[in-house]
Design a protein around this motif. Structure first.
Motif, PDB file in Angstrom:
ATOM      1  N   ALA A  64       0.831  -1.202   0.000  1.00  0.00           N
ATOM      2  CA  ALA A  64       0.000   0.000   0.000  1.00  0.00           C
ATOM      3  C   ALA A  64       0.867   1.254   0.000  1.00  0.00           C
ATOM      4  O   ALA A  64       0.588   2.222  -0.718  1.00  0.00           O
ATOM      5  CB  ALA A  64      -0.942   0.003   1.201  1.00  0.00           C
ATOM      6  N   ARG A  65       1.930   1.233   0.771  1.00  0.00           N
ATOM      7  CA  ARG A  65       2.837   2.389   0.823  1.00  0.00           C
ATOM      8  C   ARG A  65       3.501   2.644  -0.530  1.00  0.00           C
ATOM      9  O   ARG A  65       3.687   3.791  -0.928  1.00  0.00           O
ATOM     10  CB  ARG A  65       3.893   2.206   1.898  1.00  0.00           C
ATOM     11  CG  ARG A  65       3.387   2.479   3.283  1.00  0.00           C
ATOM     12  CD  ARG A  65       4.581   2.560   4.254  1.00  0.00           C
ATOM     13  NE  ARG A  65       4.143   2.934   5.574  1.00  0.00           N
ATOM     14  CZ  ARG A  65       3.901   4.189   5.964  1.00  0.00           C
ATOM     15  NH1 ARG A  65       4.037   5.176   5.121  1.00  0.00           N
ATOM     16  NH2 ARG A  65       3.524   4.445   7.197  1.00  0.00           N
ATOM     17  N   THR A  66       3.866   1.588  -1.236  1.00  0.00           N
ATOM     18  CA  THR A  66       4.522   1.771  -2.537  1.00  0.00           C
ATOM     19  C   THR A  66       3.591   2.429  -3.553  1.00  0.00           C
ATOM     20  O   THR A  66       4.060   3.039  -4.509  1.00  0.00           O
ATOM     21  CB  THR A  66       5.018   0.433  -3.133  1.00  0.00           C
ATOM     22  OG1 THR A  66       3.909  -0.418  -3.388  1.00  0.00           O
ATOM     23  CG2 THR A  66       6.026  -0.243  -2.224  1.00  0.00           C
ATOM     24  N   GLU A  67       2.286   2.329  -3.334  1.00  0.00           N
ATOM     25  CA  GLU A  67       1.310   2.924  -4.248  1.00  0.00           C
ATOM     26  C   GLU A  67       0.769   4.266  -3.765  1.00  0.00           C
ATOM     27  O   GLU A  67      -0.176   4.791  -4.336  1.00  0.00           O
ATOM     28  CB  GLU A  67       0.156   1.954  -4.494  1.00  0.00           C
ATOM     29  CG  GLU A  67       0.563   0.725  -5.274  1.00  0.00           C
ATOM     30  CD  GLU A  67       1.087   1.058  -6.672  1.00  0.00           C
ATOM     31  OE1 GLU A  67       0.635   2.046  -7.280  1.00  0.00           O
ATOM     32  OE2 GLU A  67       1.960   0.317  -7.137  1.00  0.00           O
ATOM     33  N   GLY A  68       1.327   4.797  -2.667  1.00  0.00           N
ATOM     34  CA  GLY A  68       0.944   6.139  -2.245  1.00  0.00           C
ATOM     35  C   GLY A  68       0.231   6.260  -0.914  1.00  0.00           C
ATOM     36  O   GLY A  68      -0.088   7.366  -0.490  1.00  0.00           O
ATOM     37  N   ALA A  69      -0.046   5.155  -0.235  1.00  0.00           N
ATOM     38  CA  ALA A  69      -0.667   5.256   1.087  1.00  0.00           C
ATOM     39  C   ALA A  69       0.316   5.913   2.040  1.00  0.00           C
ATOM     40  O   ALA A  69       1.516   5.592   2.031  1.00  0.00           O
ATOM     41  CB  ALA A  69      -1.059   3.869   1.600  1.00  0.00           C
ATOM     42  N   VAL A 106      -7.125   6.804   2.048  1.00  0.00           N
ATOM     43  CA  VAL A 106      -6.373   7.272   0.885  1.00  0.00           C
ATOM     44  C   VAL A 106      -7.214   8.260   0.092  1.00  0.00           C
ATOM     45  O   VAL A 106      -8.437   8.263   0.179  1.00  0.00           O
ATOM     46  CB  VAL A 106      -5.946   6.097  -0.028  1.00  0.00           C
ATOM     47  CG1 VAL A 106      -5.039   5.134   0.710  1.00  0.00           C
ATOM     48  CG2 VAL A 106      -7.139   5.372  -0.599  1.00  0.00           C
ATOM     49  N   GLU A 107      -6.545   9.069  -0.699  1.00  0.00           N
ATOM     50  CA  GLU A 107      -7.248   9.981  -1.590  1.00  0.00           C
ATOM     51  C   GLU A 107      -7.948   9.132  -2.648  1.00  0.00           C
ATOM     52  O   GLU A 107      -7.431   8.099  -3.085  1.00  0.00           O
ATOM     53  CB  GLU A 107      -6.237  10.942  -2.235  1.00  0.00           C
ATOM     54  CG  GLU A 107      -6.835  12.247  -2.703  1.00  0.00           C
ATOM     55  CD  GLU A 107      -7.596  12.116  -4.008  1.00  0.00           C
ATOM     56  OE1 GLU A 107      -8.555  12.884  -4.205  1.00  0.00           O
ATOM     57  OE2 GLU A 107      -7.237  11.256  -4.831  1.00  0.00           O
ATOM     58  N   GLN A 108      -9.132   9.524  -3.044  1.00  0.00           N
ATOM     59  CA  GLN A 108      -9.987   8.689  -3.891  1.00  0.00           C
ATOM     60  C   GLN A 108      -9.326   8.229  -5.196  1.00  0.00           C
ATOM     61  O   GLN A 108      -9.589   7.134  -5.670  1.00  0.00           O
ATOM     62  CB  GLN A 108     -11.300   9.390  -4.196  1.00  0.00           C
ATOM     63  CG  GLN A 108     -11.177  10.611  -5.071  1.00  0.00           C
ATOM     64  CD  GLN A 108     -12.520  11.234  -5.386  1.00  0.00           C
ATOM     65  OE1 GLN A 108     -13.561  10.680  -5.072  1.00  0.00           O
ATOM     66  NE2 GLN A 108     -12.486  12.409  -5.983  1.00  0.00           N
ATOM     67  N   HIS A 109      -8.468   9.044  -5.780  1.00  0.00           N
ATOM     68  CA  HIS A 109      -7.835   8.677  -7.043  1.00  0.00           C
ATOM     69  C   HIS A 109      -6.820   7.545  -6.891  1.00  0.00           C
ATOM     70  O   HIS A 109      -6.462   6.903  -7.873  1.00  0.00           O
ATOM     71  CB  HIS A 109      -7.165   9.901  -7.684  1.00  0.00           C
ATOM     72  CG  HIS A 109      -8.141  10.933  -8.125  1.00  0.00           C
ATOM     73  ND1 HIS A 109      -8.525  11.967  -7.299  1.00  0.00           N
ATOM     74  CD2 HIS A 109      -8.840  11.068  -9.264  1.00  0.00           C
ATOM     75  CE1 HIS A 109      -9.414  12.717  -7.939  1.00  0.00           C
ATOM     76  NE2 HIS A 109      -9.626  12.186  -9.134  1.00  0.00           N
ATOM     77  N   LEU A 110      -6.347   7.319  -5.681  1.00  0.00           N
ATOM     78  CA  LEU A 110      -5.356   6.270  -5.433  1.00  0.00           C
ATOM     79  C   LEU A 110      -5.987   4.959  -4.977  1.00  0.00           C
ATOM     80  O   LEU A 110      -5.329   3.917  -4.970  1.00  0.00           O
ATOM     81  CB  LEU A 110      -4.363   6.728  -4.355  1.00  0.00           C
ATOM     82  CG  LEU A 110      -3.580   8.006  -4.637  1.00  0.00           C
ATOM     83  CD1 LEU A 110      -2.716   8.358  -3.433  1.00  0.00           C
ATOM     84  CD2 LEU A 110      -2.737   7.850  -5.884  1.00  0.00           C
ATOM     85  N   ALA A 111      -7.254   4.990  -4.598  1.00  0.00           N
ATOM     86  CA  ALA A 111      -7.886   3.855  -3.925  1.00  0.00           C
ATOM     87  C   ALA A 111      -7.869   2.567  -4.743  1.00  0.00           C
ATOM     88  O   ALA A 111      -7.476   1.514  -4.239  1.00  0.00           O
ATOM     89  CB  ALA A 111      -9.314   4.202  -3.523  1.00  0.00           C
ATOM     90  N   ARG A 112      -8.296   2.619  -5.979  1.00  0.00           N
ATOM     91  CA  ARG A 112      -8.385   1.390  -6.780  1.00  0.00           C
ATOM     92  C   ARG A 112      -7.011   0.771  -7.008  1.00  0.00           C
ATOM     93  O   ARG A 112      -6.831  -0.435  -6.921  1.00  0.00           O
ATOM     94  CB  ARG A 112      -9.081   1.681  -8.111  1.00  0.00           C
ATOM     95  CG  ARG A 112      -9.279   0.473  -8.979  1.00  0.00           C
ATOM     96  CD  ARG A 112     -10.243  -0.492  -8.336  1.00  0.00           C
ATOM     97  NE  ARG A 112     -10.195  -1.790  -9.001  1.00  0.00           N
ATOM     98  CZ  ARG A 112     -10.957  -2.791  -8.689  1.00  0.00           C
ATOM     99  NH1 ARG A 112     -11.846  -2.677  -7.733  1.00  0.00           N
ATOM    100  NH2 ARG A 112     -10.858  -3.919  -9.325  1.00  0.00           N
ATOM    101  N   ARG A 113      -6.043   1.606  -7.321  1.00  0.00           N
ATOM    102  CA  ARG A 113      -4.683   1.111  -7.557  1.00  0.00           C
ATOM    103  C   ARG A 113      -4.110   0.452  -6.303  1.00  0.00           C
ATOM    104  O   ARG A 113      -3.504  -0.621  -6.371  1.00  0.00           O
ATOM    105  CB  ARG A 113      -3.790   2.253  -8.032  1.00  0.00           C
ATOM    106  CG  ARG A 113      -2.423   1.785  -8.480  1.00  0.00           C
ATOM    107  CD  ARG A 113      -1.624   2.885  -9.112  1.00  0.00           C
ATOM    108  NE  ARG A 113      -1.210   3.840  -8.091  1.00  0.00           N
ATOM    109  CZ  ARG A 113      -1.024   5.130  -8.323  1.00  0.00           C
ATOM    110  NH1 ARG A 113      -1.277   5.634  -9.511  1.00  0.00           N
ATOM    111  NH2 ARG A 113      -0.626   5.927  -7.369  1.00  0.00           N
ATOM    112  N   ILE A 114      -4.330   1.075  -5.145  1.00  0.00           N
ATOM    113  CA  ILE A 114      -3.843   0.502  -3.891  1.00  0.00           C
ATOM    114  C   ILE A 114      -4.577  -0.802  -3.591  1.00  0.00           C
ATOM    115  O   ILE A 114      -3.955  -1.795  -3.197  1.00  0.00           O
ATOM    116  CB  ILE A 114      -3.982   1.504  -2.732  1.00  0.00           C
ATOM    117  CG1 ILE A 114      -3.014   2.686  -2.954  1.00  0.00           C
ATOM    118  CG2 ILE A 114      -3.729   0.836  -1.391  1.00  0.00           C
ATOM    119  CD1 ILE A 114      -3.197   3.831  -1.984  1.00  0.00           C
ATOM    120  N   LEU A 115      -5.887  -0.826  -3.798  1.00  0.00           N
ATOM    121  CA  LEU A 115      -6.668  -2.037  -3.568  1.00  0.00           C
ATOM    122  C   LEU A 115      -6.138  -3.197  -4.406  1.00  0.00           C
ATOM    123  O   LEU A 115      -5.923  -4.304  -3.892  1.00  0.00           O
ATOM    124  CB  LEU A 115      -8.140  -1.773  -3.890  1.00  0.00           C
ATOM    125  CG  LEU A 115      -9.097  -2.954  -3.686  1.00  0.00           C
ATOM    126  CD1 LEU A 115      -9.290  -3.221  -2.201  1.00  0.00           C
ATOM    127  CD2 LEU A 115     -10.426  -2.667  -4.353  1.00  0.00           C
TER     128      LEU A 115
END
Length: 116
Positions: A22-27, A63-72
């Motif tokens: 999750a951290r690698t994707e912006g969390a 997370v900010e909404q634009h990052l949610a799907r990618r992190i998921l």
């Protein structure tokens, strides 16, 4: 700015893997609730009344909404959620309002600048 909450129930031995993914994707952080108990499709086996299933952790990530799907998707792959039954499950829910994110706002805005 709009936020999403990712809630993941994971086997305790992969919690660190999921959090790092999750951290690698912006969390920018998470909360881990340890020693949760869950039950899947098949009832867990017991031995003399003792539960044989491994401990589970609940990972909460705002997370900010634009990052949610990618992190998921990333945490799903990192934890092999679809490949191994019982490895984990994750959902995303809308966050109506949040406070206490002031120290992370600059980082969040920088991370999503390219996304919006």
């Amino acid at each position: 700015m709009k936020f999403k909450l990712i809630i993941a129930s994971v086997a305790d031995d992969i919690t660190d893997t999921v959090v790092e993914a999750a951290r690698t994707e912006g969390a920018t952080g998470c909360t881990v609730i340890t020693s949760a108990r869950g039950e899947g499709l098949r009832k867990a086996k017991t031995f003399l009344g003792l539960d044989l299933t491994g401990a589970r952790d609940i990972v909460l990530i705002i997370v900010e909404q634009h990052l949610a799907r990618r992190i998921l998707e990333t945490i799903g792959r990192a934890g092999s959620f679809d490949a191994h039954p019982g490895a984990g499950v994750a959902i995303v829910v809308d966050v109506e309002d949040a406070i206490g994110l002031g120290s992370q706002m600059h980082t969040i805005q920088t991370e999503i600048e390219d996304e919006i």
